[in-house]
Design an enzyme around this catalytic site. Sequence first.
Site, PDB file in Angstrom:
ATOM      1  N   ILE A  16       0.825  -1.204   0.000  1.00  0.00           N
ATOM      2  CA  ILE A  16       0.000   0.000   0.000  1.00  0.00           C
ATOM      3  C   ILE A  16       0.863   1.260   0.000  1.00  0.00           C
ATOM      4  O   ILE A  16       0.525   2.261  -0.646  1.00  0.00           O
ATOM      5  CB  ILE A  16      -0.995   0.005   1.187  1.00  0.00           C
ATOM      6  CG1 ILE A  16      -2.039   1.107   1.004  1.00  0.00           C
ATOM      7  CG2 ILE A  16      -0.268   0.163   2.519  1.00  0.00           C
ATOM      8  CD1 ILE A  16      -2.934   0.937  -0.186  1.00  0.00           C
ATOM      9  N   SER A  38      11.141   0.173   8.055  1.00  0.00           N
ATOM     10  CA  SER A  38      10.563  -1.054   7.514  1.00  0.00           C
ATOM     11  C   SER A  38      11.512  -2.208   7.786  1.00  0.00           C
ATOM     12  O   SER A  38      12.727  -2.079   7.594  1.00  0.00           O
ATOM     13  CB  SER A  38      10.317  -0.913   6.018  1.00  0.00           C
ATOM     14  OG  SER A  38       9.792  -2.099   5.470  1.00  0.00           O
ATOM     15  N   ARG A  39      10.955  -3.331   8.207  1.00  0.00           N
ATOM     16  CA  ARG A  39      11.792  -4.492   8.506  1.00  0.00           C
ATOM     17  C   ARG A  39      12.441  -5.081   7.264  1.00  0.00           C
ATOM     18  O   ARG A  39      13.548  -5.605   7.328  1.00  0.00           O
ATOM     19  CB  ARG A  39      10.962  -5.586   9.192  1.00  0.00           C
ATOM     20  CG  ARG A  39      10.523  -5.264  10.602  1.00  0.00           C
ATOM     21  CD  ARG A  39       9.699  -6.399  11.167  1.00  0.00           C
ATOM     22  NE  ARG A  39       8.481  -6.641  10.386  1.00  0.00           N
ATOM     23  CZ  ARG A  39       7.622  -7.625  10.598  1.00  0.00           C
ATOM     24  NH1 ARG A  39       7.870  -8.502  11.558  1.00  0.00           N
ATOM     25  NH2 ARG A  39       6.534  -7.748   9.864  1.00  0.00           N
ATOM     26  N   LYS A  92      -6.062   2.970   6.898  1.00  0.00           N
ATOM     27  CA  LYS A  92      -7.287   2.308   7.336  1.00  0.00           C
ATOM     28  C   LYS A  92      -7.038   0.798   7.413  1.00  0.00           C
ATOM     29  O   LYS A  92      -6.221   0.281   6.645  1.00  0.00           O
ATOM     30  CB  LYS A  92      -8.457   2.644   6.420  1.00  0.00           C
ATOM     31  CG  LYS A  92      -8.314   2.094   4.989  1.00  0.00           C
ATOM     32  CD  LYS A  92      -8.832   0.667   4.877  1.00  0.00           C
ATOM     33  CE  LYS A  92      -8.445   0.045   3.584  1.00  0.00           C
ATOM     34  NZ  LYS A  92      -8.759  -1.395   3.540  1.00  0.00           N
ATOM     35  N   ASP A 170     -11.568  -5.693   5.576  1.00  0.00           N
ATOM     36  CA  ASP A 170     -10.477  -4.807   5.166  1.00  0.00           C
ATOM     37  C   ASP A 170     -10.904  -3.975   3.965  1.00  0.00           C
ATOM     38  O   ASP A 170     -10.750  -2.749   3.972  1.00  0.00           O
ATOM     39  CB  ASP A 170      -9.211  -5.612   4.866  1.00  0.00           C
ATOM     40  CG  ASP A 170      -8.058  -4.723   4.450  1.00  0.00           C
ATOM     41  OD1 ASP A 170      -7.476  -4.062   5.324  1.00  0.00           O
ATOM     42  OD2 ASP A 170      -7.756  -4.661   3.238  1.00  0.00           O
TER      43      ASP A 170
END
Length: 310
Positions: A16, A38-39, A92, A170
């Site tokens: 996203i 971010s991993r 969201k 979702d």
Amino acid sequence: MAMTPIRLAIVGLGKIARDQHLGAIEATDGIDLVAVASRNASLENVACFADIHELLASGVEIDAVSLCTPPQGRFEQAKAALEAGKHVMLEKPPGATLSEVFALETLAREKGLSLFATWHSRAAAAVEPARVLIAERTLKSVSVEWKEDVRHWHPGQAWIWEPGGLGVFDPGINALSIVTRIMPETFHLVRSELTFPANRAAPIAASLAFETKSGLPVAAEFDWRQTGPQTWDIRVETEEGTIVLTHGGSRLIVDGEAQIVEEDREYRNLYRDFVALVTKGDSDTDFSPLVHVADAFMLGRRIETEAFED
């Protein structure tokens, strides 16, 4: 005098963020991306960190954080950012539970920071024109059909099937975000049927019935098993004719005539609104779509179907 751009960090550089957030940030005046946490991913030309805690401890100067991570675990990330004095934008759904998002709302208010619970489908081009038009008419009923292919939109994303991931809600919460915006009166759930695959902890389909406070029916059908063309439609029957929002709220059809057909600009609108909120020192924390999802789980009659495999 021009305002200094908001220095933004994105937390979670997944699908996203890459598909929507990066381009929208680049296209929005008043905000610059300066860091990523971010991993499993990094981005050229910005500071990169493994997680939000490493970011906040780094000394890199940021003003705001946009959380693009799954809802499970997002509370701790948002809490850490707010306690560090950063404004927060939430993808969201804003969280995995109602209690945590209301806690974040309180914390942001106490800290004097902006908290933005985003609903990207509300920012679609036809939503506000539809809201204005509906307010001028006498409503009879509302029906929602929101059906898509989970394999296309969430390939290999295990989190959506886990508790807190919401399953078919979702995408379904996008429809609820539009309906809660365009309806001139509130509505409440009266029936919920949730279909769960035998091997999943979240529903793959949902059939919901609501009523407005004056007794008008609102029906919603969500399904993640649709192949071929995808369906994101809201149909409003009125005494004066029919209003249809299609393509997720980007197109408006009134009494059979196309009125608005727009390109996808939802996330550009969201970042424009975030800049305005931070500049004014305001927040936007409408959690009503998540309230309806929580009600659906509380009231839901469970129907089990065959196992689902990606």
